[in-house]
Design a protein around this motif. Structure first.
Motif, PDB file in Angstrom:
ATOM      1  N   ARG A  97       0.847  -1.189   0.000  1.00 18.32           N
ATOM      2  CA  ARG A  97       0.000   0.000   0.000  1.00 18.32           C
ATOM      3  C   ARG A  97       0.888   1.246   0.000  1.00 18.32           C
ATOM      4  O   ARG A  97       1.912   1.302   0.687  1.00 18.32           O
ATOM      5  N   ASN A 127      -3.705   0.404  -4.925  1.00 21.77           N
ATOM      6  CA  ASN A 127      -3.846   0.420  -3.465  1.00 21.77           C
ATOM      7  C   ASN A 127      -3.149   1.660  -2.907  1.00 21.77           C
ATOM      8  O   ASN A 127      -2.085   1.579  -2.309  1.00 21.77           O
ATOM      9  N   ARG A 155     -10.179   7.336  -1.244  1.00 20.17           N
ATOM     10  CA  ARG A 155      -8.712   7.286  -1.237  1.00 20.17           C
ATOM     11  C   ARG A 155      -8.085   8.606  -0.784  1.00 20.17           C
ATOM     12  O   ARG A 155      -6.863   8.695  -0.650  1.00 20.17           O
TER      13      ARG A 155
END
Length: 460
Positions: A97, A127, A155
């Motif tokens: 991530r 991600n 996000r």
């Protein structure tokens, strides 16, 4: 061209507006400093009388030798940068991530922040999260827009770092909530290219703590100043950074387009008292055994300063920040036997010798004038050393041209950069370094935020 509002100044932690004409004040300071050095050397040589020839020759030899030494260092960097760094193998582990941290001072970044967020969301890995950590002296309408955007986009994280007075404090606050194992740090005008994190991960997965990419100028304004800065940045990020990294065994994080292992960044944090908190963090990381690499293949584009005034104050802050690093770290690093000798020599060279040479270079103009008005002549060896210094700069510019990105890789752009550097820009940069040293000793630590270009505001 240029920004019409008074520049934002951070002085002793207080955000203010300058009511003076800062370029005129800066020009006056430079004139007084350079005029004082010029007059002092000329008067001293005149007072020496019959001994002036010997003193003049000795001073010219000192300047020439210093020029030759730094030319040799510049050649080492340039030759080391001829070939792009070889990428490490593709790691077995997938990219974890990732997080992009964008610190922002909203009064300055309001016209560009939304476009920057969109670019980071679009060009980031799957991600991926984007954190905008901002500060503002007064509430602004854009804050509601940012909050609404964060509500719609899972996000994106946006928050006001209450009480923050610096980029370092904004980053430190964002690091505490970042969830990525790889954290990219970007100024608010930066647009990273796609797959930047994937390339940085190849270095991080092979032992690096930080990867510094290339910062390239978006020449949307198409002005002489933006072309000058664009060519200078190509030399900085395709010759200086990778060349020093190969020569001395370490790179430096330049404040933007840098990719960190989250664990290293959270353990280190940034120092708000440092004018160049990025370079300070770099040296502190090196002192605890960290590894910083430079990869000019990781590209992020940014805006050039919109005016000569903005450029001069930006470089003045950079120069004072680097001198702060020299005062803080050169002596402790040199006496630290745990660091490799190669790295200790590099720190002493970049920060210690670099600060000293700015003052040795101050002798060049008065010695040249003295040679014109008296029968003194430079030795052949000194002339050769000065010639080598000029040839080194041309070679570095040639290597930068070879690696330059298509928008900047034009003969006219680099020819203008070389000519401007020889005629005035090189002297201006070194003069600003000398003035920065005076500011540091005088305790002047105000920070003028670099304004954004009008063209960028309209485009955003």
């Amino acid at each position: 061209m240029g920004d019409t509002h008074s520049p934002t100044i951070i002085r002793d932690g207080v955000l203010t507006r300058s009511r003076s004409r800062p370029l005129r004040h800066l020009a006056l300071q430079l004139i007084l400093l350079e005029g004082g050095v010029l007059a002092g050397v000329l008067i001293a040589l005149n007072k020496l009388g019959s001994e002036a020839v010997e003193v003049h020759s000795a001073l010219r030899l000192i300047v020439g030798v210093a020029t030759g030494i730094f030319a040799a260092g510049g050649l080492v960097e340039a030759f080391a940068a001829v070939r792009a760094p070889a990428l490490p193998p593709v790691p077995d582990r997938p990219l974890p991530r990732t997080t992009a941290i964008i610190p922002a001072y909203l009064p300055n970044e309001e016209p560009i922040v939304l476009d920057t967020i969109a670019r980071h969301l679009r060009n980031g890995p799957p991600n991926h999260e984007v954190i905008v950590a901002y500060n503002s002296p007064t509430p602004m309408a854009i804050e509601s827009t940012l909050d609404a955007l964060a509500m719609r986009e899972p996000r994106l994280v946006v928050f006001n770092v209450v009480g923050s007075e610096s980029k370092a404090e904004n980053i430190n606050a964002a690091v505490q909530v970042a969830t990525g194992d790889v954290i990219g740090i970007f100024d608010c005008d930066h647009h990273p290219e796609p797959r930047s994190y994937e390339r940085a991960w190849r270095w991080l997965a092979n032992g690096a703590d930080v990867v510094q990419g290339r910062c390239a100028v978006r020449r949307a304004e198409n002005t002489f100043l933006s072309a000058l800065v664009a060519a200078e940045f190509e030399q900085m990020y395709t010759v200086g950074h990778p060349g020093r990294a190969r020569a001395f065994g370490f790179g430096l994080f330049g404040g933007s387009n840098g990719y960190w292992r989250a664990a290293a960044l959270k353990a280190l944090r940034f120092d708000p008292s440092a004018l160049t908190e990025d370079i300070d963090a770099s040296v502190r990381l090196l002192r605890i055994g960290g590894r910083i690499v430079a990869d000019p293949g990781i590209v992020s584009t940014e805006l050039s300063p919109p005016s000569l005034r903005a450029l001069c104050y930006q470089r003045l802050r950079w120069a004072q920040g680097w001198f702060q690093i020299a005062r803080r770290h050169v002596a402790p690093v040199w006496s630290d036997g745990r660091m490799p000798l190669r790295q200790r020599l590099g720190i002493a060279w970049i920060f210690g010798a670099g600060a000293l040479t700015a003052w040795i270079a101050a002798l060049l103009l008065p010695l040249t004038i003295e040679a014109w008005i008296s029968p003194l002549t430079a030795s052949l060896a000194t002339r050769i050393l000065f010639t080598i210094g000029s040839a080194t700069f041309l070679f570095q510019a040639g290597v930068a041209y070879r690696h330059a990105l298509p928008p900047t890789r034009r003969v006219g752009v680099f020819a203008a950069y070389v000519l401007a550097t020889i005629v005035f820009y090189g002297y201006l940069r070194v003069a600003l370094v000398r003035l920065a040293h005076i500011h540091e000793f005088a305790g002047r630590t105000e920070w003028r935020v670099t304004p954004r270009a009008r063209e960028a505001r309209r485009a955003a």
